[in-house]
Scaffold this motif. Structure first.
Motif, PDB file in Angstrom:
ATOM      1  N   VAL A  65       0.836  -1.196   0.000  1.00 28.41           N
ATOM      2  CA  VAL A  65       0.000   0.000   0.000  1.00 28.41           C
ATOM      3  C   VAL A  65       0.874   1.250   0.000  1.00 28.41           C
ATOM      4  N   GLU A  66       1.909   1.253   0.821  1.00 30.88           N
ATOM      5  CA  GLU A  66       2.772   2.429   0.880  1.00 30.88           C
ATOM      6  C   GLU A  66       3.570   2.603  -0.399  1.00 30.88           C
ATOM      7  N   ASP A  67       3.912   1.483  -1.058  1.00 32.19           N
ATOM      8  CA  ASP A  67       4.584   1.595  -2.353  1.00 32.19           C
ATOM      9  C   ASP A  67       3.681   2.268  -3.381  1.00 32.19           C
ATOM     10  N   VAL A  68       2.415   1.871  -3.408  1.00 27.66           N
ATOM     11  CA  VAL A  68       1.471   2.460  -4.361  1.00 27.66           C
ATOM     12  C   VAL A  68       1.247   3.937  -4.059  1.00 27.66           C
ATOM     13  N   LEU A  69       1.128   4.269  -2.787  1.00 25.16           N
ATOM     14  CA  LEU A  69       0.885   5.656  -2.402  1.00 25.16           C
ATOM     15  C   LEU A  69       2.107   6.533  -2.636  1.00 25.16           C
ATOM     16  N   GLY A  70       3.285   6.004  -2.381  1.00 26.02           N
ATOM     17  CA  GLY A  70       4.484   6.826  -2.397  1.00 26.02           C
ATOM     18  C   GLY A  70       4.691   7.492  -1.051  1.00 26.02           C
ATOM     19  N   GLY A  71       5.918   7.935  -0.811  1.00 24.78           N
ATOM     20  CA  GLY A  71       6.264   8.453   0.505  1.00 24.78           C
ATOM     21  C   GLY A  71       5.462   9.665   0.930  1.00 24.78           C
ATOM     22  N   VAL A  72       5.232  10.600   0.027  1.00 23.86           N
ATOM     23  CA  VAL A  72       4.525  11.827   0.385  1.00 23.86           C
ATOM     24  C   VAL A  72       3.082  11.529   0.757  1.00 23.86           C
ATOM     25  N   ALA A  73       2.390  10.742  -0.076  1.00 24.69           N
ATOM     26  CA  ALA A  73       0.979  10.440   0.198  1.00 24.69           C
ATOM     27  C   ALA A  73       0.826   9.570   1.433  1.00 24.69           C
ATOM     28  N   ALA A  74       1.755   8.615   1.621  1.00 26.28           N
ATOM     29  CA  ALA A  74       1.672   7.762   2.810  1.00 26.28           C
ATOM     30  C   ALA A  74       1.861   8.582   4.074  1.00 26.28           C
ATOM     31  N   ALA A  75       2.818   9.505   4.065  1.00 25.40           N
ATOM     32  CA  ALA A  75       3.044  10.355   5.237  1.00 25.40           C
ATOM     33  C   ALA A  75       1.833  11.245   5.501  1.00 25.40           C
ATOM     34  N   ALA A  76       1.235  11.774   4.443  1.00 25.39           N
ATOM     35  CA  ALA A  76       0.035  12.607   4.611  1.00 25.39           C
ATOM     36  C   ALA A  76      -1.109  11.789   5.183  1.00 25.39           C
ATOM     37  N   LEU A  77      -1.240  10.546   4.748  1.00 24.07           N
ATOM     38  CA  LEU A  77      -2.329   9.704   5.246  1.00 24.07           C
ATOM     39  C   LEU A  77      -2.161   9.407   6.727  1.00 24.07           C
ATOM     40  N   HIS A  78      -0.931   9.271   7.184  1.00 24.00           N
ATOM     41  CA  HIS A  78      -0.698   9.094   8.620  1.00 24.00           C
ATOM     42  C   HIS A  78      -1.112  10.323   9.410  1.00 24.00           C
ATOM     43  N   LEU A  86      -5.674   9.874  -2.421  1.00 22.97           N
ATOM     44  CA  LEU A  86      -6.716   9.745  -3.437  1.00 22.97           C
ATOM     45  C   LEU A  86      -6.140   9.983  -4.828  1.00 22.97           C
ATOM     46  N   ARG A  87      -5.268  10.957  -4.955  1.00 22.29           N
ATOM     47  CA  ARG A  87      -4.652  11.232  -6.256  1.00 22.29           C
ATOM     48  C   ARG A  87      -3.742  10.075  -6.678  1.00 22.29           C
ATOM     49  N   ALA A  88      -2.958   9.547  -5.729  1.00 17.17           N
ATOM     50  CA  ALA A  88      -2.038   8.463  -6.064  1.00 17.17           C
ATOM     51  C   ALA A  88      -2.785   7.205  -6.472  1.00 17.17           C
ATOM     52  N   THR A  89      -3.855   6.860  -5.765  1.00 17.41           N
ATOM     53  CA  THR A  89      -4.603   5.657  -6.104  1.00 17.41           C
ATOM     54  C   THR A  89      -5.392   5.836  -7.397  1.00 17.41           C
ATOM     55  N   ALA A  90      -5.858   7.047  -7.678  1.00 15.88           N
ATOM     56  CA  ALA A  90      -6.547   7.291  -8.947  1.00 15.88           C
ATOM     57  C   ALA A  90      -5.594   7.069 -10.122  1.00 15.88           C
ATOM     58  N   ASP A  91      -4.350   7.515  -9.975  1.00 10.86           N
ATOM     59  CA  ASP A  91      -3.359   7.291 -11.031  1.00 10.86           C
ATOM     60  C   ASP A  91      -3.056   5.806 -11.180  1.00 10.86           C
TER      61      ASP A  91
END
Length: 556
Positions: A65-78, A86-91
């Motif tokens: 999941v964190e690989d798909v999100l990427g570091g920035v999105a994963a940190a924001a989700l925390h 949402l943007r990362a998963t849409a892509d």
């Protein structure tokens, strides 16, 4: 390293602590196909088997999941900010990698609470498909078309943690939180895995046990941890909805749990367990009709009575040698230290007792924490916020409460009969960073206490001790002075304790390499310092006992 927070907040993807204040969200509008109900998941074996196979095939794991999100999105989700995720998963949904598409669909659906096209859900869950997920009560679909939106009715996310038994990986279902729903929690909300839950799992002793009890199991996370090293696990909860989630989670994990509905110790009256764990509904909430009580956190008792009664009464279901570990809040009232009140509870239990206070909040901080936890914020509901804030402050004032402590309670029924004066009774405050998992350190300390109780100073003098491998020595000198002004022993693991030593004790610890007996070292120091062995023993032996109890010195 994890410092437990007061609030039993869920981690978004892994057990790291999350911010202490909930961020306001914007309520979403209703959508076609939404029924407005709250799901109680099923646990039909065939459907659960299909779900497990699909989640394994999709590699729906924390790291992926964190690989798909990427570091920035994963940190924001925390931080409970969903826009980057949402943007990362849409892509990823329109990308070329099939596994990333599946992980993105499941993450949008079950973690973010956003919709996903039915076709994407069917591809991510090829055995279960959307229809099977609906049968299990996990999702609701707007229609049967490939592009019709599917939304989650439950939160279902990967879980990864390390406890004293090793690594654990499961999928944990619970109710959708306000990040996904955009609204306040229902009073029968079933919480997922929060920071407090993970703290308890990591601090629990994990040696082999015959029978374990998870008291107030919620989604079942403590029971799942216990099932890895216990022959039989009983899990209780007053909430039938919570037990439904625990049943699904146990089935997904392939664990067998004896699930029972009922309050506190009632469902297991007359039974005995070798391990009891509990993250009970310890929150101190005003008992007023205009203040909602949430099943997952509020025990329906005034003040800290629920935790007091649990500490005093859990010995009824502890077998000889059995250990109980729980989290709790306690009130600190005017004119009283926190350890005085909690110490009375330990005395009433008749058990060995060890309490570690991890956090202390004033009444206003405590009120803010738990009002926000229920989804009420001053930004969204200023009038409701003010009423509830006042109710909390009035409730605390009625009992002269000046602060509220949070901590970890470890109780044990000795395997042999001991006089009251020889029982373990330890109350301490440890607010700094600790090295998790703490379970092995707790188990080692309990074993060391047993050894110390069985060995008087004469027996200790005949023992060879060694310095633990994680212990270092620090010396602080004034420039130009040949001798240190301060000598500290610092523990690298466990509770990370630092102990200041005197000259004789520092020399004693430096000689503890397993070659000489304690008495031999003491005699040599007495001659070297010119004060005699008795004087050195009077200084060294009490400190040595404390260092053994805390794991800085070991009995080989």
């Amino acid at each position: 390293m994890l410092r437990p927070r007061l609030r039993p907040r869920r981690p978004l993807l892994d057990p790291r602590p999350t911010p202490s204040a909930r961020r306001p969200t914007t309520a979403r509008g209703r959508w076609a196909g939404e029924d407005g109900g709250v799901s109680v998941p099923g646990s039909e074996p065939g459907l659960v088997d299909g779900l497990r196979q699909d989640l394994e095939r999709a590699a729906f794991r924390v790291e992926h999941v964190e690989d798909v999100l990427g570091g920035v999105a994963a940190a924001a989700l925390h931080r409970e900010e969903t826009v980057p995720a949402l943007r990362a998963t849409a892509d990823a949904l329109v990308g070329q990698d099939a596994q990333s598409r599946d992980v993105a669909a499941l993450t949008r659906l079950f973690v973010l609470g956003a919709g996903a096209p039915r076709q994407a859900v069917d591809l991510a869950l090829p055995s279960l498909r959307t229809a099977g997920a609906e049968q299990l009560g996990l999702v609701v679909a707007a229609g049967n078309g490939a592009d019709d939106e599917v939304r989650a009715r439950v939160d279902l996310r990967p879980y990864a943690a390390v406890d004293g038994h090793g690594e654990a990986h499961w999928w944990i279902a619970s109710d959708l939180g306000e990040m996904a729903t955009g609204g306040a929690l229902r009073t029968d909300h079933v919480l997922g895995v929060g920071g407090a839950s993970t703290t308890l799992a990591q601090v629990t002793v994990r040696d082999r046990r015959r029978r374990a009890l998870d008291l107030g199991t919620g989604c079942g996370i403590q029971a799942l941890h216990a099932a890895r090293h216990t022959d039989h696990v009983t899990a209780t909860d007053i909430s039938a909805r919570a037990l439904a989630f625990a049943r699904l989670n146990a089935a997904l994990a392939g664990a067998e749990l004896d699930l029972r509905e009922g309050s506190m110790l009632e469902p297991v009256a007359g039974e005995a367990f070798d391990l009891v764990v509990s993250n009970p509904p310890f929150v101190i909430t005003p008992r007023r009709p205009d203040v909602p009580a949430y099943e997952y956190r509020d025990g329906g008792r005034a003040g800290d009575d629920l935790v007091r009664d649990l500490v005093a009464g859990v010995g009824q279901v502890l077998a000889p040698g059995g250990v109980a570990q729980l989290l709790g809040n306690w009130e600190v009232r005017r004119g009283q230290e926190w350890h005085e009140r909690v110490g009375e509870w330990l005395d009433a239990s008749g058990l060995d007792g060890w309490v570690v206070q991890r956090e202390l909040l004033d009444p206003a901080q405590y009120a803010e924490t738990w009002i926000r936890d229920g989804g009420t914020t001053p930004e969204r509901s200023p009038d409701e916020w003010a009423v509830r804030y006042g109710a909390w402050l009035d409730d605390f004032a009625s009992r002269d409460v000046e602060a509220v402590g949070f901590g970890i309670v470890t109780l044990r029924r000795p395997s042999d009969e001991r006089a009251a004066g020889s029982r373990l009774r330890r109350l301490e405050e440890v607010t700094g960073t600790v090295r998790q998992p703490l379970g092995p350190a707790v188990a080692a300390s309990l074993a060391a206490q047993d050894w110390l109780a069985a060995h008087d100073d004469d027996a200790l003098a005949r023992t060879r001790l060694v310095v633990a491998p994680d212990v270092t020595e620090e010396r602080y000198l004034t420039p130009g002075d040949p001798d240190p002004r301060v000598v500290l022993l610092r523990q690298g693991g466990g509770f990370g304790r630092a102990v200041q030593l005197g000259t004789a004790t520092a020399g004693f610890v430096g000689a503890c390499d397993g070659e000489l007996e304690v008495g031999q070292i003491v005699a040599a120091l007495g001659a070297l310092l010119g004060v005699g062995a008795d004087a050195v023993a009077a200084e060294v032996l009490p400190t040595a006992r404390g260092l053994v109890a805390d794991g800085l010195l070991l009995v080989p």
